[in-house]
Design a protein around this motif. Structure first.
Motif, PDB file in Angstrom:
ATOM      1  N   PRO A  98       0.777  -1.353  -0.076  1.00  0.00           N
ATOM      2  CA  PRO A  98      -0.009  -0.075   0.183  1.00  0.00           C
ATOM      3  C   PRO A  98       0.733   1.409  -0.182  1.00  0.00           C
ATOM      4  N   ARG A  99       1.978   1.181   0.357  1.00  0.00           N
ATOM      5  CA  ARG A  99       2.897   2.291   0.371  1.00  0.00           C
ATOM      6  C   ARG A  99       4.418   2.007   0.230  1.00  0.00           C
ATOM      7  N   GLY A 100       5.143   3.095  -0.043  1.00  0.00           N
ATOM      8  CA  GLY A 100       6.556   2.750  -0.165  1.00  0.00           C
ATOM      9  C   GLY A 100       7.361   2.382   0.843  1.00  0.00           C
ATOM     10  N   GLU A 101       6.875   2.549   2.084  1.00  0.00           N
ATOM     11  CA  GLU A 101       7.726   2.113   3.332  1.00  0.00           C
ATOM     12  C   GLU A 101       7.713   0.473   3.244  1.00  0.00           C
ATOM     13  N   TRP A 102       6.593  -0.157   2.754  1.00  0.00           N
ATOM     14  CA  TRP A 102       6.550  -1.448   2.957  1.00  0.00           C
ATOM     15  C   TRP A 102       7.833  -2.138   2.145  1.00  0.00           C
TER      16      TRP A 102
END
Length: 138
Positions: A98-102
């Protein structure tokens, strides 16, 4: 033998059971939008994610949950285990977070340490039930 909940074969514990629910491939506008408000590197958000989505495994019996938690405990005990590899998605495989951090968590081991602690708390009754049984009879 403990059977896989979807296949007619032995259940093989895999830590992807804890993170697979966060895959938003082909659901970016629905599930991705819901999960995208959370930051997996933030301790509070991470707890919310794990409780609401990561441990929402209704398809698993108390025995499956026990086996998964024990497997996770073992992996957490391995200082060199590469938890980040569980968040890597091969370019040719369908899948997205869902987000780049993953894709590059600051400390993926912390993520799974939180999964372990929360699973022991939320699944407490199931884990206790399984612990008094002999796994060789499953």
């Amino acid at each position: 033998m403990l059977k896989d909940p979807f296949l007619d074969e032995a259940f093989v514990p895999d830590l992807m059971w804890f993170v697979g629910q966060f895959d938003v491939y082909d659901r970016e506008e629905t599930r991705g939008a819901i999960l995208g408000v959370y930051n997996p590197d933030d301790e509070y958000d991470r707890s919310e994610l794990i409780v609401k989505y990561g441990l929402d495994l209704e398809c698993l019996s108390y025995r499956h949950k026990y086996v998964l938690v024990e497997f996770l405990r073992t992996k957490l005990g391995e200082p060199d285990f590469d938890f980040q590899s569980l968040f890597e998605i091969d370019e040719g495989c369908p899948g997205s977070w869902p987000r780049g951090e993953w894709y590059n968590l600051k400390n993926p081991r912390d993520f799974f340490q939180d999964v372990y602690g929360l699973a022991k708390e939320i699944w407490k009754v199931d884990l206790q039930k399984a612990a008094i049984e002999d796994p060789s009879t499953w």
